[in-house]
Design a protein around this motif. Structure first.
Motif: not given
Length: 225
Positions: A185, A156, A151-154, A180, A177, A182
């Motif tokens: 990624g 991935a 749920y946040e690109r970081r 989203r 999922e 993001v």
């Protein structure tokens, strides 16, 4: 964990009734605003909000998928990556898998253990673990599953690296999922770790709290290239 700060969800899924104890969401979010409290300090340290306290549509869709895959997971060494309240870990164990339920948040695992007792399911191995620092043997897991963890690109890159580390050579992962942006990624990060993915299906899934339209949850399969 006290009765005053928790509540219970009751619902039907995968052909049986479930009860899940969770933190009272209003009290939990208020705790995030208390700069003297541990929740605020934990969030400041790693910027991870307590999304584990909700049972998301992705978890419901993932549980339905696991029920369909009973023959594939029975007796296999499986890992619920970011298990939160423990629902999909409990479903997998109920279906016959050997399950590790891991989460970054120790408070989530406290609730997951309570939920195992509430639903009369034993044998899940609960582990507090950061996917950036795997605390299990390399290439030891047959199947990983997870619901809505990117749920946040970081996230991935670390998620891809963890899967490459943990999966057996012929292992696979299933990720649910809800579309989203993001999430893109993760497919981009997978080839750097020798992994590829494919979308298996998208299923309209109703949240426990009904809304006007269902959530389109996709199930992705990840495996070695």
């Amino acid at each position: 964990m006290t009765e005053a700060h928790s509540e219970e969800l009751r619902f039907s899924a995968c052909g049986r009734e479930w009860s899940l104890r969770r933190a009272n969401l209003e009290a939990l979010w208020e705790g995030m605003d208390d700069e003297s409290g541990p929740l605020w300090k934990d969030w400041q340290a790693d910027e991870r909000l307590p999304y584990w306290a909700e049972l998301w549509p992705s978890s419901l869709a993932l549980a339905a998928w696991l029920a369909e895959q009973k023959a594939a997971i029975t007796g296999r060494r499986c890992l619920d990556m970011g298990c939160g309240l423990g629902f999909s870990a409990l479903v997998g164990r109920w279906l016959g898998a050997e399950v590790i339920g891991m989460d970054y948040d120790a408070e989530a695992l406290r609730y997951a253990k309570v939920n195992a007792t509430l639903n009369a399911i034993d044998g899940v191995e609960w582990q507090c673990m950061d996917w950036r620092e795997p605390a299990l043997p390399e290439k030891s897991i047959d199947i990983i599953w997870a619901g809505d963890i990117v749920y946040e690109r970081r996230f991935a890159g670390p998620v891809a690296a963890f899967m490459a580390y943990a999966l057996k050579p012929d292992g696979r992962a299933w990720i649910a999922e809800p579309g989203r942006a993001v999430f893109a990624g993760l497919p981009e990060a997978l080839p750097r770790h020798g992994l590829v993915c494919r979308k298996l299906r998208t299923t309209p899934t109703w949240p426990l709290n009904r809304q006007e339209v269902p959530v389109p949850v996709s199930i992705w399969e990840i495996f070695r290239d």
